[in-house]
Design an enzyme around this catalytic site. Sequence first.
Site, PDB file in Angstrom:
ATOM      1  CG  HIS A 213      23.768 -17.956  88.473  1.00 56.73           C
ATOM      2  ND1 HIS A 213      23.925 -17.353  89.705  1.00 56.73           N
ATOM      3  CD2 HIS A 213      24.548 -19.059  88.522  1.00 56.73           C
ATOM      4  CE1 HIS A 213      24.758 -18.045  90.445  1.00 56.73           C
ATOM      5  NE2 HIS A 213      25.147 -19.096  89.756  1.00 56.73           N
TER       6      HIS A 213
ATOM      7  CB  SER B  37      25.537 -21.106  92.418  1.00 58.39           C
ATOM      8  OG  SER B  37      26.734 -20.444  92.156  1.00 58.39           O
TER       9      SER B  37
ATOM     10  CG  ASP C  89      21.893 -14.704  90.785  1.00 62.60           C
ATOM     11  OD1 ASP C  89      21.189 -15.319  89.959  1.00 62.60           O
ATOM     12  OD2 ASP C  89      23.021 -15.107  91.146  1.00 62.60           O
TER      13      ASP C  89
END
Length: 433
Positions: A121, A240, A155
């Site tokens: 992402h 992230s 992911d």
Amino acid sequence: MSIRIRRVLGSIALCLCCVMIGSAMTSTVDGAAQAEQQTVVVTSPFTAAIEEVRGSVIGVNNYQMYRQSSGYPYYSDPFGFGFDFGFGGSSGGSSSVEKEMLSSTGSGVVVGNGIVLTNFHVVEDASRLSISVTDDSGKTTEYAASLVTYDENVDVAVLYAPKLTLKPVKLGDSDTLRVGDWAICIGNPLSAELSNTVTVGIVSALNRGIESNSTDKYGRRQTTVNSMIQTDAAINNGNSGGGMFSVTGELMGIPTLKYSGSIYSGATVEGIGMCIPINAAKPLLEDVLNNKVELVPPEEIETDDEQTADNDHDLTGKPRMGITMTGLNPNHSAVRNGDVPNGVYVTEVDQNGPADKAGIQAGDIIVDVDDVIITEPSQLQEIIGQHKAGDVLKIKFYRVPGIENSNQWGDEVPEGEYIDTEVTLEVVDAISQ
């Protein structure tokens, strides 16, 4: 007692007193020296591990193209912070231009020579990617990067920046983690200004089944459940794709999300962050590290102009796929709800034509041609027009088994699947394209 005896005893007492004072002074000096020699410098149990890996955690920049109107600019959340800038459209009669902007930033970890592991992402929908490295003086250097491979469901993504020379970290075994183990998280919260921020906590829980709802790049809704590591180490926007390390400096997980509230109670929560176990990313990563996936440097990736020039053939005939197609109605509930992806809907397939030979059927939805997302018939026509007979197109389509007509779509469309095939173009007549 005579005066002489008293004087002798007094002298003896004085001598003893001096000896005692001297001994006490000597003892004090020796004790101070011994204490100085035994001084122990107490350090954090995390210091060595942090010094080992901190420099291998970098920033990842996601650049995307945005359309700007000369009347009213409209950007759809260009910075990834959940804000909507603009008015939802442009004024009548105004022109518009596309401009590349920094859409979002995240983190990554160097795991091989020029190879970076991050979240999918973080790099999703990027028109260009780069790696940011900030040194101790605060100077930031940016390196071009390319997307090598990814697994959207897990992911995770792997990038390649050939000019990046940072030391790779060691991969740990996340299956050995226990609740209560230390968790060291390093990343770039809120972009490069806070690069290489270190937070520490413990492993709060293992095997947390986290369900996420999203749409894939073709517009189809999907639900994924991943097994996560829960930690109370602080994780913020920008973390992230960074690293969760053990006290021995091994990469154990990839920070990917944090909880900040509950949709049920509205309560504010703190200290609940989730990391992808490194073992979940290893199959994808090992394909890259074992040279099973080609590393294409970013400067060698063709631009749209270069692809057009390469495909500017002197056509001797009109190549066809052998299908009749139409666009999907965006107002159809199946499209609007994401039960099926956006794409080009195949209404008919010519018998023994190129598409038929490749296994394409009526009712299939073509979503990707040569890694270009297709949403309109005109896009597919343009791509075919740039090729000659005999050229091979890589086609991805979506199929709902047993359904050959969109009129068969009810309130709930059955689960389908994406299928990859290759179509060899031919010059055929009487085919509507």
